[in-house]
Design an enzyme around this catalytic site. Structure first.
Site, short mmCIF file in Angstrom:
data_model
loop_
_atom_site.label_atom_id
_atom_site.label_comp_id
_atom_site.label_asym_id
_atom_site.label_seq_id
_atom_site.Cartn_x
_atom_site.Cartn_y
_atom_site.Cartn_z
CE1 TYR A 1 6.54 24.84 23.47
CE2 TYR A 1 7.02 23.13 21.84
CZ TYR A 1 6.92 24.47 22.19
OH TYR A 1 7.21 25.44 21.26
CG ASP B 1 0.86 17.49 21.07
OD1 ASP B 1 1.26 16.98 20.00
OD2 ASP B 1 1.32 18.56 21.52
CE LYS C 1 9.20 18.02 17.59
NZ LYS C 1 8.43 18.36 18.75
C1 PLP Z 1 7.59 19.73 18.96
C2 PLP Z 1 6.26 19.66 19.56
C3 PLP Z 1 5.24 20.57 19.23
C4 PLP Z 1 5.48 21.78 18.37
O1 PLP Z 1 5.85 21.44 17.09
P1 PLP Z 1 6.63 22.53 16.17
O2 PLP Z 1 6.75 21.86 14.85
O3 PLP Z 1 7.94 22.79 16.86
O4 PLP Z 1 5.78 23.73 16.13
C5 PLP Z 1 3.97 20.36 19.73
N1 PLP Z 1 3.71 19.32 20.55
C6 PLP Z 1 4.66 18.43 20.90
C7 PLP Z 1 4.30 17.29 21.77
C8 PLP Z 1 5.97 18.58 20.44
O5 PLP Z 1 6.91 17.71 20.83
#
Ligand code: PLP
Length: 426
Positions: free
Chosen positions: A144, A237, A265
């Protein structure tokens, strides 16, 4: 446990807000029941609007590594806000946070701050495409990276690889440039490279959105090599794993250098911050130095930056916390495993630093298809019964759990005691 006020608020919210929530997983659809409306949080605990207390293993889905209402982060936010909330002009704190982040990753030279993880990955992919001059990208099933159009893909029909939209509203013309590979399976990546003109590979090196599945080191090394050989930009990511799995995310554990890294985050300490960073020769193509466009009214917002900075400074001053967090995560997971064995429940788990993931699966999963073999009904039951005992786990079997520094050994003990009861009827 009485949750009448939450039920009332949820009903009211549903009249005005789609599904009553502003991000779908909060609606509890996959586990059933009513979402808990939160009144406040302190340290490892949250209190709902009916005054029930819960030990919080979600921690806002990762950002709160020091728990709720941390004094230092709170102070940084309040002090900054006294001088205004936003200027749309540069402030010094952006450079200070940039330096603090880049210092941890010697292979990254420049960074840009945005306001969410979605924005970070979407922008990083644009840069990668712009620099490589190639439109096709590879992502992994179960990975994701936020909700931007070209990433909302599921496996297409027919002979693998090219994705089809996983959501209405996403044109198939966009997703035809996204190829789907299997996590931890280098042969599937090779097939994608053969099928398309690939300019970019995006991967969570420690996948946290199909519960927790770390990539094998050998697999990531081969992926690194394939990208170099094919002139594709490799994006790690680390929106979730950055400053969570270790101070330096996967880089701290494996030492593998990607061309770009995305953050989110923890980097905002509970405020909306995302970022993408890369090697100088890549980032110099980004506007205003180069032609690849990206912008944001609230990007680098000083209040959000100072929250992130307070959080990151504390982490850098106390690198040993990761050992402590990982010990706690392992005690929790090993405890779950023992209890499951006593009750003949299949159970597997992974831990990386402060992150944990577990599976009611017969065999230890290595990719998304294998994760999906798990018992979702059993997870739903686990979730609602633990919630009733005051333990707030993710309302979905496909999420990672988080330990924060405010959690004590006795908190973990209490969780195991509760799970011992719950497991009997799972
Ligand atoms: C949470 C997450 C995202 C998206 O971040 P948002 O701040 O919710 O848009 C992208 N990549 C990873 C790996 C994530 O855990």
């Amino acid at each position: 446990m009485n949750r009448e006020n939450s039920k009332k608020l949820f009903k009211d919210a549903q009249k005005y807000i789609v599904g009553g929530v502003n991000s779908p997983v909060r609606a509890f659809q996959s586990v059933g029941g009513t979402p808990v409306f939160i009144k406040k949080g302190k340290g490892a605990y949250i209190t709902d609007v009916d005054d029930n207390q819960y030990l919080d293993y979600i921690q806002s889905w990762g950002p709160l590594i020091f728990g709720h209402a941390d004094k230092d982060i709170e102070k940084a936010i309040i002090e900054t806000i006294k001088n205004g909330t936003s200027f749309g002009a540069p402030t010094e704190v952006e450079t200070i946070l940039a330096k603090e982040v880049l210092e941890l990753f010697p292979h990254l030279d420049k960074i840009r701050f945005v306001s969410s993880g979605t924005e970070a990955t979407m922008s990083a992919i644009r840069v990668a495409r712009g620099v490589s001059g190639k439109d096709d990208i590879i992502k992994f099933k179960g990975g994701y990276h936020g909700h931007s159009d070209s990433l909302l893909v599921s496996a297409g029909s027919g002979a693998v690889t090219f994705g089809s939209p996983s959501s209405p509203g996403v044109p198939a013309d966009f997703t035809k440039h996204t190829l789907l590979a299997d996590y931890n399976n280098i042969e599937s990546v090779k097939k994608c490279f053969e099928a398309g003109n690939v300019g970019c590979v995006i991967i969570e090196p420690i996948a946290g959105n199909m519960s927790l599945i770390p990539a094998d080191k050998e697999f990531l090394l081969e992926l690194r090599e394939l990208c170099t050989k094919n002139g594709a930009v490799l994006i790690f990511d680390e929106v979730m794993s950055g400053f969570r799995a270790s101070l330096k995310g996967s880089y701290g554990l494996l030492g593998i250098e990607s061309d770009m890294v995305t953050f989110g985050k923890v980097i905002g300490g509970g405020m909306p911050v995302g970022a993408f960073a890369g090697k100088a020769e890549i980032m110099k193509e980004l506007s205003p130095e180069g032609p690849i466009y990206q912008a944001g009214t609230l990007s680098g917002n000083p209040v959000a930056m100072s929250a992130g900075l307070a959080s990151l400074k504390k982490l850098k001053e106390n690198p040993a916390i990761y050992t402590d967090l990982e010990i706690k995560a392992n005690v929790l997971m090993k405890g779950f495993k023992d209890i499951c064995e006593e009750n003949s429940i299949p159970f597997h788990y992974n831990v990386r630093g402060s992150m944990f993931g577990f599976f009611f699966n017969e065999k230890h999963p290595k990719n998304f298809d294998e994760v999906c073999e798990g018992d979702e009904k059993r997870y739903a039951k686990f979730h609602s019964e633990m919630l009733d005992k005051g333990f707030y786990f993710a309302p979905s079997a496909y999420e990672t759990g988080f330990i924060c520094t405010a959690m004590s050994d006795s908190d973990i003990d209490k969780t195991l005691t509760a799970f011992r009861e719950v497991a009997k009827s799972l």
